[in-house]
Design a protein around this motif. Sequence first.
Motif, PDB file in Angstrom:
ATOM      1  N   ASP A  58     -38.531  26.760   4.917  1.00  0.00           N
ATOM      2  CA  ASP A  58     -38.774  27.715   4.169  1.00  0.00           C
ATOM      3  C   ASP A  58     -39.324  27.569   2.837  1.00  0.00           C
ATOM      4  OD1 ASP A  58     -39.118  31.116   3.787  1.00  0.00           O
ATOM      5  OD2 ASP A  58     -38.379  30.301   1.936  1.00  0.00           O
ATOM      6  N   ALA A  71     -39.787  28.766  -0.126  1.00  0.00           N
ATOM      7  CA  ALA A  71     -39.283  29.250  -1.497  1.00  0.00           C
ATOM      8  C   ALA A  71     -37.758  28.746  -1.577  1.00  0.00           C
ATOM      9  CB  ALA A  71     -39.417  30.798  -1.331  1.00  0.00           C
ATOM     10  N   ASP A  87     -34.027  35.319   0.916  1.00  0.00           N
ATOM     11  CA  ASP A  87     -34.792  35.011   0.225  1.00  0.00           C
ATOM     12  C   ASP A  87     -34.416  33.967  -1.066  1.00  0.00           C
ATOM     13  OD1 ASP A  87     -33.710  36.565  -1.877  1.00  0.00           O
ATOM     14  OD2 ASP A  87     -35.232  37.984  -1.880  1.00  0.00           O
ATOM     15  N   ASP A  88     -35.017  33.500  -1.843  1.00  0.00           N
ATOM     16  CA  ASP A  88     -34.575  32.553  -2.956  1.00  0.00           C
ATOM     17  C   ASP A  88     -33.834  32.886  -3.913  1.00  0.00           C
ATOM     18  OD1 ASP A  88     -36.735  33.772  -3.951  1.00  0.00           O
ATOM     19  OD2 ASP A  88     -37.652  32.235  -4.966  1.00  0.00           O
ATOM     20  N   HIS A  89     -33.389  34.318  -3.780  1.00  0.00           N
ATOM     21  CA  HIS A  89     -32.367  34.901  -4.775  1.00  0.00           C
ATOM     22  C   HIS A  89     -31.041  35.375  -3.972  1.00  0.00           C
ATOM     23  CE1 HIS A  89     -35.230  35.241  -7.947  1.00  0.00           C
ATOM     24  NE2 HIS A  89     -36.191  35.877  -7.042  1.00  0.00           N
ATOM     25  N   LEU A  92     -32.248  39.294   4.394  1.00  0.00           N
ATOM     26  CA  LEU A  92     -33.658  40.008   4.570  1.00  0.00           C
ATOM     27  C   LEU A  92     -33.330  40.952   5.953  1.00  0.00           C
ATOM     28  CD1 LEU A  92     -36.047  37.222   3.591  1.00  0.00           C
ATOM     29  CD2 LEU A  92     -35.184  39.111   2.241  1.00  0.00           C
ATOM     30  N   GLY A 117     -38.516  41.633   6.656  1.00  0.00           N
ATOM     31  CA  GLY A 117     -38.499  40.715   5.377  1.00  0.00           C
ATOM     32  C   GLY A 117     -38.201  41.412   4.283  1.00  0.00           C
ATOM     33  N   ARG A 118     -37.417  42.471   4.193  1.00  0.00           N
ATOM     34  CA  ARG A 118     -37.098  43.092   3.047  1.00  0.00           C
ATOM     35  C   ARG A 118     -35.628  43.005   2.695  1.00  0.00           C
ATOM     36  NH1 ARG A 118     -39.402  49.027   4.810  1.00  0.00           N
ATOM     37  NH2 ARG A 118     -37.790  48.441   6.295  1.00  0.00           N
ATOM     38  N   PRO A 119     -35.186  42.890   1.481  1.00  0.00           N
ATOM     39  CA  PRO A 119     -33.732  42.737   1.015  1.00  0.00           C
ATOM     40  C   PRO A 119     -32.967  43.971   1.453  1.00  0.00           C
ATOM     41  CG  PRO A 119     -35.155  41.976  -0.799  1.00  0.00           C
ATOM     42  CD  PRO A 119     -36.112  42.590   0.193  1.00  0.00           C
TER      43      PRO A 119
END
Length: 452
Positions: A74, A76, A396-398, A402, A406-408
């Motif tokens: 990935d 990110a 994700d990168d934070h 997900l 693809g949503r947190p």
Amino acid sequence: MDHATDRPTDLTTDLLVIGGGMAGLTAAARAARDGQRVVVVEVGADVGGSGRFAGYIWTAPDHEVMDQQNPNGDAALKRRLVDDFAAAVEWIRSTGVEAKPAQRILSFGRGHEFDTNHYVDTCRRLVTEAGGSVLIDTVTEELLESDGAVVGARVRRSSGEELDITARHTVLATGGFQGSAELRETYLGSGAGEMPLRSNPHSQGDGLRLATAVGAAVGPEQAGFYGHLVPSGVPFKDSGDFVDLSLYYSEHALLFNLENRRFVDETLGDHLTTVALMEQPEARGLLIADGRVYRDWMVPAYVEGAVSVDKFALASRRGGRTGLAESLEELEYLPEDWGYDGPTIRAEIERYNEAAASGTLEPGRALDPAPLLEPPYYVIETIPAITFPFTGILIDDHARVLDSDGRPIPGLLAAGSDTGGLWNRAYAGGLAAAIVFGLAAAESAGAPSSGE
């Protein structure tokens, strides 16, 4: 499930960390230092996990090298790892743990040696001295949800007592699913359940189970795993064997499958050859080195500062399938019950030596195309052993978990070997990823608004 606190033993905290290994303790210690209330839940009898068996934090030195070595990871996540690596090293030093000057790791990486035992114990101390709690021998049964957000977890102590821990954020850092033969078969393919486990036995996929129960996405498919070649028929006696029995020198030797042929560029890395061997017949092969490889690569320490171990002598002493041939001709007399054809193996090495001299190797040998010409010849039958999988909870990168769109998922974070996406049939540093994304999880947990 929707959550309601109704028992006097229930806890409320800012950050709940499920898993007391390298990633989880990093997140917990950083959050505690930043003033958050922290609870760590660990299924084992002590914290540390597989991180206690390591000793180096390293990764690719820049984005170009990372992309070359790990093209399908990935984008990110790769960028965050490279960009935040230096800060991760400084974080280690800020805890009072020494991270030694940079040195080369593998053919492309740069990293620092540090005392991982001291580090995880220091992180635990930072949590408890800040008023946080570390609950060992504690199983996490389920995540708690309210209005679509994760708000903590229900756990069970070794006494049988259950309690609900309510938290603004929950971090999953249980170390992956390599300890579960069933999950290895499911996500890594047929036969993966039989691989020796080159890590602690507690990483049974709890993080994966908890995350998927609340709608987390898992991937990537066919991403492989991190591990190393080890001698067949030689069980690990203790954690020291994870390094001592790993045949890192395979990068300079030749590896033949049961069809008596080479099938991979061995020089690209023992960890990559391990994945390739898993996909060969019966997932076993014959690793052959000559006197040059024995002298220059088999006996010396793999990285600066590590203890030197004679891998051939150790495998032989522990009952592995080994052989010493004084000439190529002697390779014709391999034991028949091993399943390889000695005359063919000899002929293949002779063919390899001719191709090496003419520069026509197939498969190629990018980093060490030298022929095997110096007797004696050292033979070890080898199999793959797993440290952790590359498939896992998508973030994700934070470090936010997900869902399938693809949503947190609000309130849910993950770090370390529980996560997937960063590595895809490639690898450039597990401890680096654990610490970088452990710190990212703490940052997301402490942010005034996480954007969820």
